[in-house]
Design an enzyme around this catalytic site. Structure first.
Site, PDB file in Angstrom:
ATOM      1  N   CYS A 189      18.944  82.340 -28.396  1.00 55.83           N
ATOM      2  CA  CYS A 189      19.641  83.413 -29.102  1.00 55.83           C
ATOM      3  C   CYS A 189      18.731  84.634 -29.159  1.00 55.83           C
ATOM      4  O   CYS A 189      17.507  84.504 -29.157  1.00 55.83           O
ATOM      5  CB  CYS A 189      19.997  82.975 -30.513  1.00 55.83           C
ATOM      6  SG  CYS A 189      21.136  81.583 -30.535  1.00 55.83           S
TER       7      CYS A 189
ATOM      8  N   GLU B 255      14.791  80.098 -31.689  1.00 56.62           N
ATOM      9  CA  GLU B 255      15.877  80.780 -31.006  1.00 56.62           C
ATOM     10  C   GLU B 255      16.993  79.838 -30.560  1.00 56.62           C
ATOM     11  O   GLU B 255      17.969  80.273 -29.987  1.00 56.62           O
ATOM     12  CB  GLU B 255      15.320  81.540 -29.791  1.00 56.62           C
ATOM     13  CG  GLU B 255      14.259  82.562 -30.138  1.00 56.62           C
ATOM     14  CD  GLU B 255      12.846  81.981 -30.360  1.00 56.62           C
ATOM     15  OE1 GLU B 255      11.964  82.756 -30.752  1.00 56.62           O
ATOM     16  OE2 GLU B 255      12.632  80.762 -30.160  1.00 56.62           O
ATOM     17  N   SER B 256      16.892  78.541 -30.771  1.00 57.19           N
ATOM     18  CA  SER B 256      17.892  77.503 -30.538  1.00 57.19           C
ATOM     19  C   SER B 256      17.249  76.220 -30.026  1.00 57.19           C
ATOM     20  O   SER B 256      16.574  75.557 -30.783  1.00 57.19           O
ATOM     21  CB  SER B 256      19.040  77.943 -29.637  1.00 57.19           C
ATOM     22  OG  SER B 256      20.099  76.996 -29.754  1.00 57.19           O
TER      23      SER B 256
ATOM     24  N   SER C  97      14.877  61.157 -22.689  1.00 53.00           N
ATOM     25  CA  SER C  97      15.733  62.183 -23.276  1.00 53.00           C
ATOM     26  C   SER C  97      14.950  62.867 -24.377  1.00 53.00           C
ATOM     27  O   SER C  97      14.143  62.229 -25.049  1.00 53.00           O
ATOM     28  CB  SER C  97      17.008  61.587 -23.889  1.00 53.00           C
ATOM     29  OG  SER C  97      17.937  61.271 -22.904  1.00 53.00           O
TER      30      SER C  97
ATOM     31  N   HIS D 216      17.675  65.214 -20.161  1.00 53.26           N
ATOM     32  CA  HIS D 216      17.828  63.785 -19.903  1.00 53.26           C
ATOM     33  C   HIS D 216      17.425  63.567 -18.453  1.00 53.26           C
ATOM     34  O   HIS D 216      17.872  64.312 -17.577  1.00 53.26           O
ATOM     35  CB  HIS D 216      19.250  63.292 -20.138  1.00 53.26           C
ATOM     36  CG  HIS D 216      19.345  61.802 -20.019  1.00 53.26           C
ATOM     37  ND1 HIS D 216      18.906  60.966 -21.017  1.00 53.26           N
ATOM     38  CD2 HIS D 216      19.761  61.015 -19.013  1.00 53.26           C
ATOM     39  CE1 HIS D 216      19.082  59.712 -20.624  1.00 53.26           C
ATOM     40  NE2 HIS D 216      19.595  59.717 -19.409  1.00 53.26           N
TER      41      HIS D 216
END
Length: 130
Positions: free
Chosen positions: A83, A62-63, A55, A68
């Site tokens: 974003c 931008e985010s 994971s 996983h």
């Protein structure tokens, strides 16, 4: 309507076990997917599970990109949230699919932070202030 970001949830199937179970390889592929999409990488955190699975998250300006893996099933659950207009989350998803040597990828995109256009906001503000 304007939106702040695009969030792609991808189901990636038929991936190679040895790739999905290798924490260093998964991290490298995830970082390169972010770069391929035009993002600016900030930080990464990845964890290897026992007996298998990885994971992790790649934080971008931008985010984020998150993953996983279930190597025993050849499956990876991925989300790519970007974003602004500079980064294309689909470029990252397509890159991941290729690098995991997947047989199939299905995905859907959700617009995040949907707002009325600026003029509508201004009209609503004026109406509230009356």
């Amino acid at each position: 309507m304007k939106h702040l970001g695009r969030h792609v949830l991808a189901e990636i199937y038929g991936c190679e076990f040895d790739i999905l179970n290798d924490i260093e390889k998964v991290e490298e592929i995830m970082v390169n997917a972010a770069l391929e999409a035009g993002a600016e990488v900030r930080e990464c955190v990845f964890h290897k599970f026992s007996p298998q699975g990885v994971s992790g998250v790649v934080v971008i300006s931008e985010s984020h990109l998150a993953i996983h893996t279930w190597p025993e099933l050849g499956y990876a659950a991925v989300d790519v949230f970007t974003c602004g207009d500079k980064v294309n989350p689909w470029d990252a998803c397509n890159y991941l699919t290729s690098q995991f040597r997947a047989k199939h990828m299905s995905a859907r995109e959700t617009k995040r932070g949907i707002f009325p256009v600026a003029e509508q906001l201004a009209e609503q503000q004026v109406a509230v202030n009356l």
